[in-house]
Design an enzyme around this catalytic site. Sequence first.
Site, short mmCIF file in Angstrom:
data_model
loop_
_atom_site.label_atom_id
_atom_site.label_comp_id
_atom_site.label_asym_id
_atom_site.label_seq_id
_atom_site.Cartn_x
_atom_site.Cartn_y
_atom_site.Cartn_z
N ALA A 184 0.82 -1.21 0.00
CA ALA A 184 0.00 0.00 0.00
C ALA A 184 0.86 1.26 0.00
CB ALA A 184 -0.92 0.00 1.22
N VAL A 188 9.22 -2.52 -3.30
CA VAL A 188 10.56 -2.93 -2.89
C VAL A 188 11.27 -3.47 -4.12
CG1 VAL A 188 11.92 -4.42 -1.38
CG2 VAL A 188 9.72 -3.54 -0.58
N LYS A 203 13.41 -0.21 -0.27
CA LYS A 203 11.98 0.08 -0.09
C LYS A 203 11.74 1.54 -0.44
CE LYS A 203 9.60 -1.81 3.08
NZ LYS A 203 9.07 -2.25 4.40
N ASP A 303 3.47 -3.46 14.48
CA ASP A 303 2.92 -4.15 13.30
C ASP A 303 3.61 -5.50 13.09
OD1 ASP A 303 1.28 -4.51 11.13
OD2 ASP A 303 2.55 -3.38 9.73
#
Length: 476
Positions: A184, A188, A203, A303
């Site tokens: 989202a 990468v 990234k 996360d």
Amino acid sequence: MARDTQGTQGTQSQASNIWTQVESQPMEKIVWGRLYGKNIKIKSLGTSSKYRIIYTHSSFSVDLNNDEFTAGRGEANDLILTLNDLPEKILTRISKVHFIIKRANCELTNPVYIQDLSRNGTFVNNEKIGTNRMRILKNDDVISLSHPTYKAFVFKDLSPNESIGLPEEINKTYYVNRKLGSGAYGLVRLVYDTRTCQQFAMKIVKKNMLSGARPSTNFSDPDRVLNEAKIMKNLSHPCVVRMHDIVDKPDSVYMVLEFMRGGDLLNRIISNKLLSEDISKLYFYQMCHAVKYLHDRGITHRDLKPDNVLLETNDEETLLKVSDFGLSKFVQKDSVMRTLCGTPLYVAPEVLITGGREAYTKKVDIWSLGVVLFTCLSGTLPFSDEYGTPAAQQIKKGRFAYGHPSWKSVSQRAKLLINQMLIVDPERRPSIDDVLQSSWLRDAPMLQKAKRLMKLDGMEIEEENFLEPPTKRSRR
């Protein structure tokens, strides 16, 4: 009828002969690169005639269409350097095989390497490669022989340019290769340091994707972004993905990270359907050490999930590293919660209950670790919309069950640890130190494997972290 049969057979025979002729014809090789003579005329190609000369204005060029291309004084080279090509004072400093240019399998997706085999030096853009060392060649690189000032060739890469639109700092240092994945917030890509040939994962995070519909003063502040990036760059632990480089631009952040060849934990679980208790324990122990390292430095991951846990190799017993631990620090809180509420399967109940509007503690990571361990051991999720009630409601009430048949072979100590980590009240949830001291992790063979794997990174880990605490004989 006999005539028809003969006609058919004749047609088939004729077609077969044509196909045989086509098969016997050599297929034209893919030209993946080209060398242009700069202060040299490329005349003396090797007798193998693998390459053809193309005359272009005032200089010659040679197409590269084999895995390897050699140049030097020796007669076996693809390009033989003689007095017709070079001044005598330069030629005397040229080795029999001065350099090799290679591209594996002639694949345009593979990088181009140049290896220096000379005694007096091969230079790329005025930088000496070094005897028997390699570096990556990029489009328009200038190759010098014996001295940086003698610019002999210009290399042209004929593969698609993947570096268009990237910052100069990135293009100057890295060779940008194929896409590894996307999400989202960006994508990468696999990149190579052109000087060391080391692989990294870059990234690319778009700031406008992170800040949501409203302007994000926190995220758009370059000083804040750079400060958080510095914190990430200073993290150094065997089980935490290292940041090698960071480039901060007004529209994007480019993070150059360790490249992990073993993929992520989610794919490892999916490909195996579930993980054995021994392997789950080995992976979980390493995850816990990563989280402890972060918590000890005041960093909460926020996360943790199998997607964000990377494996060094494809081996079953492998080093594991936690990634994406700093991304949430870049994201506006409201935006984070909108994302998490879309897929709350690993999110702690206190985050869902408050909608992210109130402060929460490091215990959110303990909850996520519990969900990850549950998933490793069973190949299923403890909370899911497929179980009847909405997953968010299940999480808020801490309702889950060991219903999958795989749980029959899992020890009670593993289930006890999961029960403790998935307690709704964060005050009653164990700390990461408590988890590391749990009876389930008092496993001497596993601890020795973890010690061996975690030291592969060249870092010293305190010995006591791996010692099995004195305890009574364990029961399953």
